[in-house]
Structures are given as C-alpha cells and as structure tokens.
Design an enzyme around this catalytic site. Structure first.
Site, PDB file in Angstrom:
ATOM      1  CG  ASP A   8      11.287  42.436  43.760  1.00  0.00           C
ATOM      2  OD1 ASP A   8      12.372  42.311  44.370  1.00  0.00           O
ATOM      3  OD2 ASP A   8      11.106  41.791  42.984  1.00  0.00           O
ATOM      4  CG  ASP A 106      15.279  40.565  46.755  1.00  0.00           C
ATOM      5  OD1 ASP A 106      14.757  39.570  46.282  1.00  0.00           O
ATOM      6  OD2 ASP A 106      15.287  41.979  46.053  1.00  0.00           O
ATOM      7  CD  GLU A 107      11.164  37.969  44.280  1.00  0.00           C
ATOM      8  OE1 GLU A 107      10.887  38.561  43.132  1.00  0.00           O
ATOM      9  OE2 GLU A 107      11.714  37.134  43.870  1.00  0.00           O
TER      10      GLU A 107
END
Ligand SMILES: [Mg+2]
Length: 349
Positions: A8, A106-107
C-alpha cells in the site's frame, strides 16, 4: 492459506505531488479536488504527513483545512498523473512474477504461495526497495497468511514499514486492535458490534457465531474467522478496480466538433495505455468541466469486454453529447474501468 504480501503506497496522491513539487516536502500540503481558482469549494483528497500532524484528513473540506493553517500548500488533484504512476507501480510488481491482485490505484496483493516467512521478508524488502528506487515513492508492505490479514498487518506498519506476522502470532497481534481495523467494518458495523459489547478484534474472537450473526448478519462468520486468524480470501487476478483516464483543458467552448476532436485524442491515449498493459475494458466514463468549474460525468457499461479504439471513441462521444449544455466546456476527460487482462483466456491452454 497462501502467504500474501500486501503493498500500500503511503499518502499516495500527496507523495506523487511531492515528487514534482520539492518545495512542498517537509511542509504541510494538501491535494484537493478542483482547480486552484475553485479550491475553496473542494475537499481534501490526500495530504502529506506534515498536514496529518495538524489533524487534516482526506474528505475534509479544503476551506476547513485552510482555516487550520492558511499557509498550507494547495495542489489540485491530477488523476491522469496518479493513474500513470499506478500503471508503473503495477508493472514493477508484475515483473516479480507472482500472481497478484490489483486492489485499488495504490494497493496490490501479491501471492507468495508456499514461500517461507524468511523468504517472504526478503521479497518484501526487495519490492519496497524497487518501488523506492524506480518511482521514488514510499510504501508499506504487510505479510501474513491471507490477503485480509496481510492488509491489516500492512495498515499497522504505516508509513514506510515492512512487517510480517507469522501464523502462530496472528491472533495475539489482532486481539488489541479495534474491530474497525478489519477491512469492510465501517462506522455502521462497528456500532452494531459495540451494541453487543464488542470493541476489539479480540472481543470478536471470544464471541460466538450466534451473537455475531444476529448483530451483523452473514458478515459475522467472516469476522469470526479473521479474528481467529483464518483468512480464506483468495487472490483474484482481475482489474475491476483499476481505471485508466485522460483529461485536458481547452478554451471554453460549446463547439461540438472541437470537443469531439479533443475527446478522440484522449481516447487514443487511453487506448494506447490499456493495450500496452494487455487490458480490455467494459465501462467508459466521460467528464465535462464547465466554465463555472462544475463537473458532470456520464458512464456506460457495455455488455462485453473490448479493446476496440472505435468503440471507445464512439461511446465517449455519445456520453459527452449528453453533457453538452448551455454552459461552455473548459475541460473534458475520458476514462475506462472494469478492466480485465485480455489474454487471460489464452493462459488456460
Ligand atoms: Mg495508500
């Protein structure tokens, strides 16, 4: 349960902006919706740790953040840029060669399969270093036996962390954490749990299925399992949450042809980006920003996945046609989502 490595990015949009705004590094900075001219009516989309120290949070009105600190640096959100960086991030992760699931912009969750804990930590360190070296962005990596558990471990290690919790330690690790640290437990679920005396994940583990189900329905079973360190979630290699978009300003106009021309150009760029990554799309979204800085979007989900540039262009134009109003348009955008890997079928043979 496979060993899962969860990545993350830390304060993602703000970190991306720090890269190209070195003057904001070390000072409180927010990324907000809307152009600088219209910032007072927007909300905070992301902020760096200096802003967080002032108790500024995502989803807070920008006006409120500026009341806390009038000197805070304001940067308008640039989603095209964050999408491009996300594409590079996912490519870095894919290059490691494991099965992986893109969870959000974004993970990602990486399937380390039956790797040992020791090797898992080595991989985690490598991935963190590769992201830092290539993108110059910070991230946190959590490793545990299962996707949901790895995410909880990751959240607990932010920012810039690397943490692994072994199977034998996971129940103890979870026990003191508040119930809302389990993904999917929002404010409402947390309130329902509190009503039956449950505050921590440890309380869930010690509870029983009958009480849990009466409080939160079928979700109770999943909560009970997670709280006891049993994570049956699977890594699914789909890209539903990922999207690719482009937007660009133009001189405020109501001229349909001008708008179409720019939209075609943007559609071409989106098309090149998704085919480069082997994706097909199902949902197309067009966006118009009017001369008074208001935004409108329209989406269409097709009944099939496609990578046809013509379908993309036609759909985008049909959508923008519905958005052309009395007011001149000063920015248009096109975005595709509900993505899947186009060559997925071929891998079966
Ligand atoms: Mg993040």
């Amino acid at each position: 349960m496979p060993l899962v490595l969860f990545v993350d990015m830390d304060y993602y949009y703000a970190a991306c902006e720090e890269l190209r705004h070195p003057e904001a590094v070390g000072k409180p900075m927010i990324v907000g919706t809307g152009d600088t001219a219209a910032k007072m009516s927007g909300v905070v989309e992301s902020c760096n740790y200096e802003a967080r120290k002032l108790d500024i949070r995502s989803a807070m009105p920008v006006a409120q953040a500026l009341r806390i600190n009038p000197d805070i640096i304001y940067i308008p959100a640039d989603h095209d840029y964050y999408d491009r960086m996300s594409g590079r991030l996912m490519e870095i992760l894919k290059a490691f060669g494991y099965r992986m699931e893109v969870i959000s912009i974004d993970e990602a969750a990486v399937d380390l399969d039956s790797m040992s804990y020791e090797q898992g930590l080595v991989q985690g360190k490598r991935i963190k270093e590769e992201i830092r070296k290539t993108l110059r962005l910070p991230c946190t990596v959590g490793i545990a036996d299962g996707k949901v558990l790895a995410k909880i471990v990751c959240d607990s290690a932010k920012p810039d962390g690397l943490k692994l919790v072994e199977r034998k330690d996971i129940v103890q690790f979870l026990s003191e954490k508040s119930a809302d640290k389990i993904p999917g437990v929002g404010k409402k679920t947390a309130e329902k749990l509190e009503a039956i005396g449950i505050k921590t994940i440890g309380d869930i583990a010690k509870s029983d299925l009958v009480s849990l189900s009466s409080a939160v329905g079928s979700f109770g079973f999943e909560l009970f399992q997670i709280a006891n360190g049993i994570d049956e979630s699977r890594i699914v290699e789909h890209y539903e949450t990922l999207s690719v978009g482009r937007e660009r300003t133009l001189d405020a106009t109501k001229d349909v042809q001008k708008i179409y021309l720019l939209l075609d150009e943007l559609s071409e760029e989106v098309y090149r980006e998704i085919t480069k990554n082997g994706f097909r799309f199902r949902t197309v979204t067009a966006k118009a920003r009017y001369s008074d800085f208001t935004d409108k979007i329209k989406s269409k989900t097709l009944g099939y996945w496609t990578d046809s540039p013509e379908i993309l262009k036609q759909t985008a134009k049909a959508l923008i046609r519905e958005l052309i109003e009395e007011k001149p348009i000063r920015k248009v955008g096109v975005r595709v989502s509900s993505l899947e890997m186009g060559n997925k079928q071929m891998k079966l043979f």
